[in-house]
Every structure is written in structure tokens, then in C-alpha cells.
Design a protein around this motif. Structure first.
Motif, PDB file in Angstrom:
ATOM      1  N   GLU A 194      98.049  63.771  66.064  1.00  0.00           N
ATOM      2  CA  GLU A 194      98.269  63.108  64.604  1.00  0.00           C
ATOM      3  C   GLU A 194      97.143  63.351  63.785  1.00  0.00           C
ATOM      4  O   GLU A 194      97.172  63.767  62.604  1.00  0.00           O
ATOM      5  CB  GLU A 194      97.881  61.488  64.878  1.00  0.00           C
ATOM      6  N   VAL A 195      96.178  64.050  64.391  1.00  0.00           N
ATOM      7  CA  VAL A 195      94.738  64.327  63.800  1.00  0.00           C
ATOM      8  C   VAL A 195      95.046  65.842  62.989  1.00  0.00           C
ATOM      9  O   VAL A 195      95.163  66.639  63.714  1.00  0.00           O
ATOM     10  CB  VAL A 195      93.473  64.183  64.566  1.00  0.00           C
ATOM     11  N   TYR A 196      94.775  65.945  61.737  1.00  0.00           N
ATOM     12  CA  TYR A 196      94.890  67.338  61.129  1.00  0.00           C
ATOM     13  C   TYR A 196      93.397  67.629  60.831  1.00  0.00           C
ATOM     14  O   TYR A 196      92.776  66.847  60.025  1.00  0.00           O
ATOM     15  CB  TYR A 196      95.908  67.253  59.914  1.00  0.00           C
ATOM     16  N   VAL A 197      93.094  68.724  61.147  1.00  0.00           N
ATOM     17  CA  VAL A 197      91.871  69.329  60.871  1.00  0.00           C
ATOM     18  C   VAL A 197      91.914  70.728  60.328  1.00  0.00           C
ATOM     19  O   VAL A 197      92.767  71.408  60.753  1.00  0.00           O
ATOM     20  CB  VAL A 197      90.724  69.322  61.992  1.00  0.00           C
ATOM     21  N   GLU A 198      91.082  71.061  59.244  1.00  0.00           N
ATOM     22  CA  GLU A 198      90.933  72.703  58.622  1.00  0.00           C
ATOM     23  C   GLU A 198      90.067  73.372  59.661  1.00  0.00           C
ATOM     24  O   GLU A 198      89.063  73.095  59.978  1.00  0.00           O
ATOM     25  CB  GLU A 198      90.531  72.420  57.320  1.00  0.00           C
ATOM     26  N   ARG A 199      90.831  74.561  59.875  1.00  0.00           N
ATOM     27  CA  ARG A 199      90.165  75.409  60.459  1.00  0.00           C
ATOM     28  C   ARG A 199      88.786  76.149  59.793  1.00  0.00           C
ATOM     29  O   ARG A 199      88.794  76.177  58.521  1.00  0.00           O
ATOM     30  CB  ARG A 199      90.876  76.760  60.816  1.00  0.00           C
ATOM     31  N   GLY A 200      87.847  76.411  60.440  1.00  0.00           N
ATOM     32  CA  GLY A 200      86.598  76.592  59.810  1.00  0.00           C
ATOM     33  C   GLY A 200      85.790  77.557  60.839  1.00  0.00           C
ATOM     34  O   GLY A 200      86.408  78.255  61.663  1.00  0.00           O
ATOM     35  N   PRO A 201      84.742  77.979  60.404  1.00  0.00           N
ATOM     36  CA  PRO A 201      83.919  78.802  61.367  1.00  0.00           C
ATOM     37  C   PRO A 201      83.873  78.547  62.628  1.00  0.00           C
ATOM     38  O   PRO A 201      83.845  77.207  62.978  1.00  0.00           O
ATOM     39  CB  PRO A 201      82.433  78.729  60.605  1.00  0.00           C
ATOM     40  N   GLU A 202      83.632  79.258  63.579  1.00  0.00           N
ATOM     41  CA  GLU A 202      83.623  78.880  64.950  1.00  0.00           C
ATOM     42  C   GLU A 202      82.574  78.072  65.530  1.00  0.00           C
ATOM     43  O   GLU A 202      81.455  78.189  65.036  1.00  0.00           O
ATOM     44  CB  GLU A 202      83.765  80.042  66.063  1.00  0.00           C
ATOM     45  N   THR A 203      82.681  77.033  66.158  1.00  0.00           N
ATOM     46  CA  THR A 203      81.574  76.195  66.812  1.00  0.00           C
ATOM     47  C   THR A 203      81.400  76.621  67.803  1.00  0.00           C
ATOM     48  O   THR A 203      81.935  77.349  68.743  1.00  0.00           O
ATOM     49  CB  THR A 203      81.848  74.641  66.475  1.00  0.00           C
ATOM     50  N   ILE A 204      80.287  75.858  68.743  1.00  0.00           N
ATOM     51  CA  ILE A 204      79.738  75.911  70.089  1.00  0.00           C
ATOM     52  C   ILE A 204      81.172  75.721  70.978  1.00  0.00           C
ATOM     53  O   ILE A 204      81.131  76.500  71.988  1.00  0.00           O
ATOM     54  CB  ILE A 204      78.483  75.225  70.498  1.00  0.00           C
ATOM     55  N   MET A 205      81.923  75.014  70.593  1.00  0.00           N
ATOM     56  CA  MET A 205      82.952  74.179  71.287  1.00  0.00           C
ATOM     57  C   MET A 205      84.060  75.383  71.548  1.00  0.00           C
ATOM     58  O   MET A 205      84.769  75.200  72.352  1.00  0.00           O
ATOM     59  CB  MET A 205      83.598  72.980  70.543  1.00  0.00           C
ATOM     60  N   SER A 206      83.959  76.377  70.679  1.00  0.00           N
ATOM     61  CA  SER A 206      85.100  77.499  70.818  1.00  0.00           C
ATOM     62  C   SER A 206      84.786  78.070  72.203  1.00  0.00           C
ATOM     63  O   SER A 206      85.714  78.827  72.832  1.00  0.00           O
ATOM     64  CB  SER A 206      84.873  78.312  69.872  1.00  0.00           C
ATOM     65  N   LYS A 207      83.470  78.032  72.868  1.00  0.00           N
ATOM     66  CA  LYS A 207      83.010  78.790  74.175  1.00  0.00           C
ATOM     67  C   LYS A 207      83.260  77.804  75.064  1.00  0.00           C
ATOM     68  O   LYS A 207      83.295  78.427  76.378  1.00  0.00           O
ATOM     69  CB  LYS A 207      81.610  79.214  73.878  1.00  0.00           C
ATOM     70  N   VAL A 208      83.522  76.481  74.978  1.00  0.00           N
ATOM     71  CA  VAL A 208      83.603  75.395  76.145  1.00  0.00           C
ATOM     72  C   VAL A 208      85.175  75.466  76.315  1.00  0.00           C
ATOM     73  O   VAL A 208      85.911  74.722  75.591  1.00  0.00           O
ATOM     74  CB  VAL A 208      82.895  74.283  75.894  1.00  0.00           C
ATOM     75  N   LYS A 209      85.579  76.040  77.682  1.00  0.00           N
ATOM     76  CA  LYS A 209      87.110  75.785  77.870  1.00  0.00           C
ATOM     77  C   LYS A 209      87.336  74.882  78.745  1.00  0.00           C
ATOM     78  O   LYS A 209      86.395  74.096  79.400  1.00  0.00           O
ATOM     79  CB  LYS A 209      87.451  77.324  78.450  1.00  0.00           C
TER      80      LYS A 209
END
Length: 759
Positions: A744-759
Motif C-alpha cells: 500500500e505504501v508508495y515511496v519515491e526512489r532517491g539516493p541509496e541509503t545504508i539500508m540498500s546494503k542490508v539484505k
């Protein structure tokens, strides 16, 4: 078919890259000019050949007509002789008496010649000994030649007569008698050969008399050889008829070939000069015009001082020029066909062609008069080969240097790295590599041709990119060995030293400090490149240089990342595995980690480029945060409502903050660390989000997740699921509700955050 395939291969070599299509117009004009030159040469050659052929056919017709006339006249004479015998009474007796008288006269003359032969030979030996004392003038050479010619004719007549007797013993005895003559002839030939070898020095010294005497002898021998050749032809064609005329069987019987020997001495005189020139050329290729000054001095001496002293029919200046030009052609082609020829030598030869024809023009020769072309009209091919020689040299140097680096890197022996003036680790070949590229750039620039330089720079760009890729692959391959469970850790410290050295190398390539007047290797390379290429190519080169600059940054960053990942895979393997387990509450794992960080920073802060220390610290902070968050997947990780996990999280975060915040104030890191602690602190705020997911009641999980997702658009659902499963009150409805909320939640893509490295 083979020619077409060769043409296709040549075109493939010329048009190897898309940007080479821009050279099509230049290549077309170059080939058109070349074709016009070849067509002109062919036209002139065809005209000359037709004239020679027509002249030859006319001469053959005239010769055939003359031979037929001689044949008819001789048949008439033979017929008259036969008829005259019937017209004169007692002709057989008269003829017999005449023959006896003639034979007696010949025998008497032969006897006198034989008896005086030894004395005359001694006189000639005496004259030769006198000339031995004055080889520059040889005043007796004409007398010696005249005397030897007479004695040789006597020998030839005697041997011819003795052969008719068919007595082998007499022939052998006579040959022994004439043996000394051969020795004297050889002695005379040495004198004559010495004079011929020194002909140009004689002209330059003004010794015209000696030159004229030499020319008279060779001309006389040339006439004699023509008579012998004509006699041999006549005897071969009309053997029976010729045998009746004694005058046709007297005189010299063999070709002596002095004219041919003279022509060979011209070549023999030039050969030592070419050999001497070769040695000097190999040492100093740029001095080829000076090295070959003797060549034009010789021809000029022939033109000004010798031509008037020689028979005009010899065309002595053209004779010398043809021989010298052929030798020059062979000498140059031998070098350009040598696969080991270096670029400076190739360039010198290419430049020499134009200078050579300019000097020959001053001597009065047109280029069309000098055949073959001194370089076989291969200038375009040679320019391409010159470029390929430089490219080959660049590739070979790069391969050798990387092979040396690879060997040292894999073996990881001590003292395989250097320290620069600042104490930073560096590999031993980086400076050598850029020095080599600068030298090869200079070699390409010496050609004066933008197409050569551009082709070389394309090869350099490829070589540098390849080196970046090979370093990255080698770093990855070696790091895997240490990251394996239970891997042997011997040599890891040296490996980490190499990672720092490779990283420093990349910074050295791109680090420009204009205030201090220091430029990186790549910028200096660009400054060397710009004057040598066209503006159009410079646009392409700028793109390549930017790509290289990005590649150096990426490789340096990759090495730092690998360095940090090794710390976590090796030093912290067991420590990280205990996060969020029951051991976590009672141990100070975060403190041990920061203490280890402190040791590494202390050890490497003096050998790592100062601009990279902040990057290393930020990478340590990020990697620690990623491993900390990912530890929720550890075996035994579980958060119970009754456990003080919130306080433990806070303690860990404060411990990490204390370490990173204090780095800027440490005395041993003064002026080295400028990392912005606020950025690190901002990234670590994500831990609070994780804690809120853990401590929220079931009803509040969805709102916490939604807030988390809106702030970190690249939050991974797999990690959220692992966090939820670590709660002691986890049930499937909780996970289903979060997944539904994620849809349901729509978020716009932006610069990568630290969470992009946390799988």
C-alpha cells in the motif's frame, strides 16, 4: 582471391575502432595520391620499356641482316678460293709452299716469344715491385698491362696450338712453364683492384692521371672481351668456315671480365661505409642524415671529378648512382623488414626517404630515374608499422610490469612495496609505468603525425583500463582465500598492506594539488597528449580520460572496501556472530570492535594517503553498521520482551559514537582526520528504527514499518521479516500485515541509503 583477403585485412587494421571512420577521407586522399604516383611510375616505366623493346627488336633485325650478309660474303669468298685453285697452274704446289712458309714464320715467332717470355716476365715483376712502393700513382701500370696482355696472348696461342697435337705430356709441361704468369697476373689484378677500390679517394685527391690510366686499361679490356665474345659466337655458329681463317683464331681466347670486376669494386667500396653507417645508425638513429653524408659526397665526386675522365659510353655517373641507389634501397629495406626494429629507428627511416630524394635532386636526378623506390613506396605501411611498434612496446612494457606486480602480490614477500616521500605505501612499478608512457608519447610525437599519436593513445587507454580491471580481479581472487571459513591467515597483513599501496597508487594518478604545483600522473599525461592530437580526437580523449579517472577512483574505493571487509570476515567473524544472542547481553563486543578499529587506524594512518583516511573511517562505520543490522539473522538471535535489549542497543551505539567522535580530536591523527561525525551519526539513526520495530506492540508494528519505509525507500522486506521473526511474540499475521502494508505504501526512489546494503 588472396589479394582481396589481404586488402580486407589491411582495411581491418586501419579501421579498428569506430572513431577511425573519421579517417576515411584522409585515407581515400592518401590512397588516391599513392595510386596516381604508381600510375605515373607505371606509365613512365611502360614508355621506357616500349622504347627499349623497340630498340632491341631493331638491333636484332639489323644484326640478323648483317650476319646474313657476312655469311653470303664468306660463301662467295669460299667459292672464289675453290674456283681460283683451278685457274692457276700448279696451285696445289704453290699453296703447299705458302703454307710451309707461313707455318715456319709462325714457329719462328713462337720460338722467339717463348725464349723471351721469362725475361719479359721478370721485367714486369720488376715494374710491379716499383709500383708496390707507390700504390697511389702506380706509374708503370699501363706498361705492365701492355706487357701482360702480350704474354697472355702468347700463352693462349701456345696452349691452343699444343691442344691440336693431342699430347697430354707436352700440354702439362707447357702449363707448368706458364705458371709464373698466373702469379704475375694475380699480382697485377691486386694492384688494379686496389686502384679501383680507391677510385673516389683518387678523384678527391686530384690524382686524375691515375684515374685516366685505370680507365684506359679497363676500356681496352672491355674491347678485348667484346672481340672474344664475337669470336666465340662466330665459332659456335660457323665452326667449319671460321677454322679456315687463321686471323679469327689468333689473339685472346678467354673473357677476362675486367669491366665486370670494376663494377663490383664500386659496390665493394661502398659496402664498408654501409656497415659502418649501420653501427652508428643503431646507436643514434636521429643522426641518419649526418651518418649518410659520405654517400652523397661519393656521388658528387663522381659527378664533378670522374665523369670527364671516363669513356662517355660508360655513363659512369649513372652507373655509380644505380649501384649506390640499389645498395641504399637494400640497406633500408633490410632494416624495415627487421621485426626487432625499434620505433625511433623506424621513424628515422621514414623521415629519411624525403630527405634522400631531395639530396638526389640536387645531384641532378629525378625520383623517377631512381628505381626501385628507396623504400618500395611503403611509407604509409611503415607509418602504420611505426605506430604498431610503439603500441607493441607499450603493451609489452605493461605486461612485464603487471607480471612483476602480480608475482610480488601473490607471493607477498616482505619488502615488495615502496614508500614515497610522505611515507605512503606504493607499488614499485607505478612510477615506471607512467615514465614509460611519457617516453612512448614522446616517440609518437616525434613522428609529427596526429594519426600515429592518436593510435598510440588509443592503445594506452586500453592498456590502462585493462590494468585497472586486472588489479580488481586479482584483489578479489586473493581476498576470497582469506574470507573462507578456517582459511589460513598467514600473509594477510602483507595482503592488507598491498591493498593500501594499490589504493595510494590510484590517488597518485588523479591527485591534483594546483596550490602546491603538484599534478597527478593522469593530468600530466593529458598535458603531454593535447599538443599531439586533433581537436576532434581531443573530445574523444577527454571521455577516455574521464573514464580512466573514474576507474582509478573505483579501484581505490574497491581496495578500501575489500580491506574493511577482510577485517569483518577475519578479525570479527566470531564477534559479529554473537550479536543479538544471549552472549550479547553480557559481553562488550562493540568495545572490542572499536578497539580493533583503533589499532588499524593507528597502524595505517601514516602509510595511507591522507585524503583516504576519512574514506577508510567512513567505510568502517558503514560496514560496522551493516554487519550490526544484519546480525539479526545470527543463529540464536532472539529479542524477548523481558530482556533489556533496548539498553544494550543504546550502549552499543554510544560506544561506536564515542570512538568515531573522538577521532577528530586525537593528537596522533591531527590534520589527518576530518570526517564529519554528524554524517556517521545520521546513518546510525537507522538502529533506532530497528529498535522501534522490535519493541512496538503488535498493533503498532504496521505504523512503525510505514514510517521506516518512507524514510528509507530501499528498505529490504527480507531484512524486515528477519527482524520480526527475532521477536519472541512473532506470528505469521504480523508478517502478513507488514507485507500488505508494503503493497500500500508508495515511496519515491532517491539516493541509496545504508539500508540498500542490508539484505
Amino acid at each position: 582471391m588472396a589479394g582481396n583477403e589481404s586488402t580486407i585485412v589491411d582495411l581491418a587494421d586501419l579501421l579498428r575502432h569506430p572513431e577511425d571512420l573519421d579517417k576515411i577521407s584522409f585515407l581515400k586522399s592518401e590512397f588516391t595520391r599513392k595510386k596516381a604516383a604508381i600510375d605515373s611510375q607505371l606509365k613512365v616505366g611502360l614508355k621506357d620499356q616500349l622504347q627499349v623493346t623497340q630498340s632491341g627488336m631493331t638491333s636484332i633485325s639489323d644484326g640478323q641482316r648483317t650476319v646474313n650478309q657476312i655469311k653470303e660474303e664468306m660463301m662467295k669468298i669460299d667459292k672464289l678460293c675453290a674456283e681460283s685453285q683451278n685457274m692457276i697452274r700448279d696451285f696445289p704446289n704453290i699453296n703447299l709452299v705458302s703454307q710451309v712458309h707461313r707455318n715456319f714464320t709462325q714457329v719462328e715467332a713462337m720460338k722467339a716469344n717463348i725464349e723471351s717470355f721469362d725475361g719479359r716476365l721478370k721485367d714486369l715483376e720488376h715494374l710491379l715491385r716499383e709500383d708496390d712502393q707507390d700504390m697511389e700513382n702506380q706509374p708503370n701500370i699501363l706498361s705492365i698491362h701492355y706487357g701482360l696482355t702480350q704474354l697472355r696472348d702468347i700463352r693462349d696461342d701456345a696452349m691452343d696450338q699444343i691442344k691440336r697435337v693431342s699430347d697430354a705430356s707436352l700440354e702439362s709441361h707447357l702449363q707448368d712453364y706458364f705458371t709464373r704468369l698466373d702469379d704475375v697476373v694475380e699480382w697485377f689484378d691486386d694492384h688494379l683492384g686496389t686502384a679501383c677500390m680507391n677510385l673516389i679517394p683518387l678523384v678527391q685527391a686530384g690524382n686524375q692521371g691515375m684515374v685516366v690510366r685505370l680507365a684506359l686499361i679497363i676500356e681496352e679490356e672491355e674491347k678485348s672481351d667484346k672481340k672474344v665474345k664475337a669470336l666465340q659466337d662466330a665459332q659456335r655458329e660457323y665452326k667449319d668456315l671460321a677454322s679456315r681463317f687463321k686471323s679469327m683464331t689468333s689473339g685472346p681466347k678467354q673473357l677476362r671480365g675486367y669491366k665486370e670486376k670494376f663494377l663490383k669494386t664500386i659496390e665493394a667500396h661502398a659496402e664498408p661505409n654501409f656497415e659502418k653507417a649501420e653501427g652508428r645508425f643503431l646507436e643514434e638513429p636521429e643522426k641518419l642524415p649526418k651518418i649518410m653524408a659520405w654517400y652523397f659526397n661519393d656521388l658528387n665526386a663522381v659527378k664533378l671529378g670522374m665523369a670527364s675522365l671516363m669513356p662517355k659510353k660508360w655513363k659512369i655517373f649513372k652507373t655509380y648512382t644505380d649501384i649506390y641507389h640499389r645498395m641504399m634501397h637494400d640497406w633500408l629495406v633490410k632494416h624495415i623488414d627487421n621485426p626487432e626494429l625499434s620505433p625511433p629507428h623506424m621513424l628515422s627511416i621514414i623521415d629519411w626517404s624525403e630527405k634522400y630524394y631531395a639530396k638526389m635532386t640536387k645531384l641532378g636526378w629525378d625520383q623517377k630515374d631512381l628505381q626501385p623506390h628507396v623504400l618500395d613506396a611503403r611509407e604509409i605501411e611503415l607509418i602504420r608499422e611505426y605506430r604498431q611498434l610503439i603500441v607493441k612496446s607499450v603493451d609489452e612494457w605493461m605486461d612485464r610490469m603487471f607480471a612483476a606486480d602480480k608475482k610480488s602480490f601473490i607471493e607477498r614477500k616482505p619488502d615488495t612495496l615502496d614508500n614515497n616521500e610522505h611515507g605512503y605505501f606504493r607499488t614499485k612499478t607505478l612510477g615506471d609505468m607512467w615514465r614509460m608512457l611519457k617516453e612512448q608519447t614522446a616517440v609518437a610525437g616525434e613522428s609529427g603525425r596526429a594519426d600515429v599519436a592518436e593510435g598510440v593513445f588509443d592503445a594506452m587507454f586500453r592498456a590502462l583500463k585493462s590494468r585497472q580491471n586486472m588489479w580488481q580481479k586479482m584483489v578479489d581472487d586473493e581476498s576470497i582465500k582469506f574470507k573462507q571459513p578456517n582459511a589460513d591467515q598467514e600473509g594477510m597483513q602483507v595482503f592488507q598492506d598491498w591493498l593500501i599501496a594499490i589504493t595510494n597508487d590510484q590517488i597518485a594518478c588523479i591527485d591534483d594539488n594546483e596550490d602546491a604545483g603538484q599534478l597527478g600522473y593522469l593530468t600530466r599525461f593529458q598535458q603531454d597528449l593535447e599538443p599531439l592530437v586533433t581537436p576532434k580526437y581531443m573530445a574523444h580523449a577527454s571521455t577516455e580520460l574521464d573514464a580512466l579517472r573514474d576507474g582509478f577512483v573505483d579501484l581505490g574505493t574497491h581496495c578500501i572496501t575489500t580491506f574493511v571487509s577482510l577485517i569483518f570476515k577475519v578479525d570479527f567473524r566470531s564477534t559479529v556472530a554473537d550479536f543479538f544472542t544471549s552472549k550479547w547481553y553480557n559481553e562488550y563486543a562493540m568495545k572490542r570492535i572499536t578497539t580493533t578499529f583503533d589499532d588499524y587506524i593507528g597502524d595505517y594512518s601514516k602509510v595511507l594517503h591522507h585524503s583516504l583516511l576519512d574514506i577508510l573511517i567512513e567505510e568502517l562505520a558503514d560496514e560496522l553498521l551493516v554487519h550490526y543490522l544484519s546480525s539479526v539473522r545470527n543463529k540464536g538471535a532472539k529479542f524477548r520482551r523481558s530482556d533489556p535489549f533496548t539498553e544494550k542497543f543504546k550502549d552499543d551505539v554510544l560506544t561506536a559514537f564515542e570512538f568515531f567522535q573522538n577521532l577528530n580530536t586525537r593528537a596522533d591523527l591531527a590534520n589527518l582526520v576530518t570526517v564529519d561525525f554528524a554524517i556517521i551519526k545520521q546513518k546510525w539513526r537507522v538502529v533506532d528504527k530497528m529498535v522501534r520495530l522490535l519493541e512496538a506492540d503488535k498493533a503498532g508494528v504496521l505504523s512503525v514499518y510505514e514510517e521506516f519505509k518512507r524514510e528509507y525507500w530501499d528498505l529490504q522486506m527480507n531484512w524486515v521479516e528477519a527482524v520480526l521473526r527475532s521477536r519472541d511474540d512473532f506470528d505469521r499475521s504480523m508478517l502478513s500485515g507488514v507485507k500488505a502494508k508494503a503493497g500500500e505504501v508508495y515511496v519515491e526512489r532517491g539516493p541509496e541509503t545504508i539500508m540498500s546494503k542490508v539484505k
